[in-house]
Design a protein around this motif. Structure first.
Motif, PDB file in Angstrom:
ATOM      1  N   SER A 106      50.310  49.438  35.421  1.00  0.00           N
ATOM      2  CA  SER A 106      49.438  49.546  34.247  1.00  0.00           C
ATOM      3  C   SER A 106      50.095  48.938  33.008  1.00  0.00           C
ATOM      4  CB  SER A 106      49.087  51.017  33.986  1.00  0.00           C
ATOM      5  OG  SER A 106      50.252  51.774  33.701  1.00  0.00           O
ATOM      6  N   TYR A 345      41.338  55.701  37.239  1.00  0.00           N
ATOM      7  CA  TYR A 345      42.304  54.809  36.591  1.00  0.00           C
ATOM      8  C   TYR A 345      42.390  55.114  35.095  1.00  0.00           C
ATOM      9  CZ  TYR A 345      43.022  51.672  40.569  1.00  0.00           C
ATOM     10  OH  TYR A 345      43.383  51.134  41.785  1.00  0.00           O
ATOM     11  N   GLU A 348      39.588  54.583  32.231  1.00  0.00           N
ATOM     12  CA  GLU A 348      38.313  54.469  32.952  1.00  0.00           C
ATOM     13  C   GLU A 348      37.637  55.836  32.954  1.00  0.00           C
ATOM     14  OE1 GLU A 348      36.883  51.819  34.295  1.00  0.00           O
ATOM     15  OE2 GLU A 348      38.493  50.383  33.866  1.00  0.00           O
ATOM     16  N   SER A 352      37.679  56.459  40.788  1.00  0.00           N
ATOM     17  CA  SER A 352      37.794  55.394  41.797  1.00  0.00           C
ATOM     18  C   SER A 352      37.890  55.970  43.204  1.00  0.00           C
ATOM     19  CB  SER A 352      39.030  54.535  41.504  1.00  0.00           C
ATOM     20  OG  SER A 352      38.909  53.902  40.258  1.00  0.00           O
ATOM     21  N   THR A 378      43.337  50.923  46.193  1.00  0.00           N
ATOM     22  CA  THR A 378      43.661  52.087  45.364  1.00  0.00           C
ATOM     23  C   THR A 378      44.283  53.195  46.206  1.00  0.00           C
ATOM     24  OG1 THR A 378      41.826  51.565  43.871  1.00  0.00           O
ATOM     25  CG2 THR A 378      42.705  53.801  43.777  1.00  0.00           C
ATOM     26  N   PHE A 387      50.564  55.130  40.733  1.00  0.00           N
ATOM     27  CA  PHE A 387      49.866  56.027  39.812  1.00  0.00           C
ATOM     28  C   PHE A 387      50.082  57.460  40.293  1.00  0.00           C
ATOM     29  CE2 PHE A 387      47.606  52.007  39.712  1.00  0.00           C
ATOM     30  CZ  PHE A 387      47.461  51.774  38.347  1.00  0.00           C
TER      31      PHE A 387
END
Length: 584
Positions: A106, A345, A348, A352, A378, A387
């Motif tokens: 990111s 995310y 967002e 997702s 993802t 993440f």
């Protein structure tokens, strides 16, 4: 001067070098006050008719001795101060590079590569100059100026000294104002340079795309406009920078005028000798450098402060992925269990992934399929801990993945991403990237498993062939297979192929999958694909749609359900038959 305060941690770290260098500068400043005094004494001897050979030789010896000592001392202060400044640039560069390697994806989505490169080059150069030339000009201007003024006031005339310094406050106010404006303009100039750097990096990396679309002229024009903007911003800096020297020269010129005018009157009145007036004006000439240096100091300091602020802001970016205290350092092995309630995310609003639950036993092969944007990649990023902000947990070997160190977790995973990246090195070095000590036999074995060995042997230099930046000299399929070989060489506990067979034909795909099945017995493999033939042999197949699992099971089970998987498989089989010219 706040940048010196900000850099005090480094000055304290290199205090021995800086203190010694500053002491030498002070000695140099003192020695520079001797020649003008000697000149005045010699002139007075000549005027009074008392000059003798022994007197002249004595004073010439003094001047020669001072010159030799100054030569030696000026060499050493450069080694000490400028050498330390180079160490600062090295230390910050290493710190930046280490910081870059720790940041999550990111971070690189928010930052431009060209901008990061500008921080590590242009900004560090400005900071280095502050710690080197900045310290020099600060110490030299203050010490030399102080010694000269003290000598003028105490040994010649304090009245004439005060008169000569009357214009100096004007210079102080002007240079302070220039410095404030310079800081703002230099910051904008650095930002413009960063944008230009980013433009060049993107254009060179994407030159094949630019050429294929015939976009060369437009790209050149875009570069020209950005380059012009850099020039405009730097000219704006130069306009302020150019005011320093004329302003200082004007003030010093007024000081000379006052010194000569009032000094001549004092000579006529018998308050000064001709030699003392000559010495005084010579000392005033020595003040030109401290005054110019003081103006230059503002320039250096404001540039350094702008660059240091940019670098510290970058280093202040927090790592999003944090390791737990007493994290497990041994690479994980065992089953992988997903229990994700929701993942969204950053920045967002729409999730997702939702309600992802399945268990992959050790040694099994998992196939993940679905439409583009269904969440396949993802799902893998969460396993790699790119993440951490999700609701639920992922367990690997009986422990939540956050309980392992990042090095331990990723040492157990061989990842071949969609965007396969090759370095500008040899084929051998690219394959052995994660295991530099690998033998020739190990590299060749991995290449054979990835079905790329035959292609490599046809290259001009075989495994010693330079692939070019990002593998520019190779086809898409060759880059994919070299990336697969690189992951296989690690012999990882978990091998992830993220749509990594898309650029190879069906027969090559079949050979690679057969080699994987034969050589990875007892180890886990995860494959995402659009071509279902790549995953039909999997022990478990997960079908994603909109970030949710809509189907799950083996190939046979999913074919019996007659859902999305069945329809897509039948369609692809039909397309394959048509491509081969077969009949239904």
């Amino acid at each position: 001067m706040t940048v010196f305060r900000d850099l005090f941690w480094f000055f304290r770290q290199e205090k021995k070098a800086y203190l010694t260098g500053i002491f030498i500068l002070i000695v140099v400043a003192f020695l520079e006050t001797i020649p003008p005094k000697v000149i005045g004494i010699v002139i007075d001897h000549i005027k009074e008719g008392t000059m003798a050979k022994t007197v002249l030789v004595r004073w010439m010896a003094v001047l020669l001795s001072v010159a030799v000592v100054l030569y030696i001392l000026r060499y050493w202060w450069r080694i000490l101060i400028f050498g330390s400044a180079v160490k600062l640039a090295r230390q910050l560069r290493n710190e930046l590079y280490a910081h870059f390697t720790k940041m999550s994806p990111s971070f690189y989505q928010r930052k431009r590569i060209g901008d990061l490169m500008a921080h590590a080059t242009n900004d560090l150069q400005a900071i280095q100059q502050t710690a080197g030339s900045g310290i020099l000009t600060l110490v030299d201007s203050l010490t030399l100026g102080s010694f000269v003024l003290a000598t003028m006031a105490l040994t010649i005339s304090w009245k004439l000294t005060i008169i000569s310094l009357l214009p100096m406050p004007i210079m102080a106010v002007a240079t302070s104002r220039y410095g404030t404006i310079l800081h703002k303009r230099f910051l904008k100039a650095q930002e413009a340079f960063s944008s230009l750097n980013d433009k060049v990096q993107e254009s060179i990396s994407g030159i094949r795309v630019i050429k294929s679309f015939g976009y060369e002229q437009e790209d050149v024009e875009s570069f020209r406009k950005q380059s012009e903007e850099v020039v405009v911003k730097n000219v704006a800096v130069a306009k302020i920078d150019a005011l320093f020297d004329p302003t200082i020269s004007l003030i010093v010129g007024i000081s000379f005028f006052l010194a000569v005018t009032f000094g001549a009157k004092m000579v006529i009145a018998g308050e000064l000798t001709i030699g003392e007036l000559v010495s005084f004006t010579t000392y005033l000439g020595l003040l030109i450098w401290p005054m110019l240096a003081f103006g230059w100091l503002f320039n250096i300091v404001e540039r350094g402060r702008a660059s240091y602020d940019r670098v510290r802001a970058l280093l202040a970016e927090k790592e999003e992925i944090q390791e737990a205290e007493n994290a497990i350092t041994a690479p994980p092995t065992g089953d992988i269990v997903y229990d994700i309630r929701q993942f969204t995310y950053p920045n967002e609003s729409r999730p997702s992934l939702e309600n992802i639950r399945f268990c992959l036993r050790r040694g099994q092969t998992l196939g993940i399929v679905g439409k583009t944007g269904a969440g396949k990649t993802t799902l893998l990023k969460l396993l790699l801990r790119e993440f951490d902000q999700y609701e639920g947990e992922i367990r690997f070997g009986g422990h939540e993945i956050s309980e392992y160190t990042l090095d331990a977790l990723r040492a157990a995973i061989g990842y071949v991403p969609q965007d396969h990246f090759l370095f500008s090195a040899t084929v051998r070095e690219n394959i052995a990237f994660a295991k530099p000590e690998a033998s020739e036999e190990e590299v060749v074995k991995a290449a054979k498993l990835a079905n790329i060995h035959g292609d490599i042997m046809q290259f001009a230099d075989g495994y010693d062939t330079i692939v070019g930046e990002r593998g520019v000299s190779l086809s898409g399929g060759q880059k994919q297979r070299i990336s697969i070989a690189r992951a296989l060489l690690m012999n990882p506990e978990v091998l992830i192929l993220d749509d990594s067979l898309s650029a190879v034909d069906a027969k090559t795909e079949e050979r690679i999958l057969s080699a994987l099945k034969e050589n990875r017995a007892g180890k886990t493999t995860i494959i995402t694909a659009h071509r279902l033939s790549a995953i039909q042999h999997a022990d478990l197949i997960v079908v994603l749609n909109g970030g949710r699992i809509v189907q799950m099971g083996t190939h046979e089970q999913l074919m019996r359900e007659r859902g999305w998987y069945h329809d897509m498989y039948e369609r692809q089989q039909l397309e394959s038959l048509v491509e081969q010219g077969g009949e239904i």
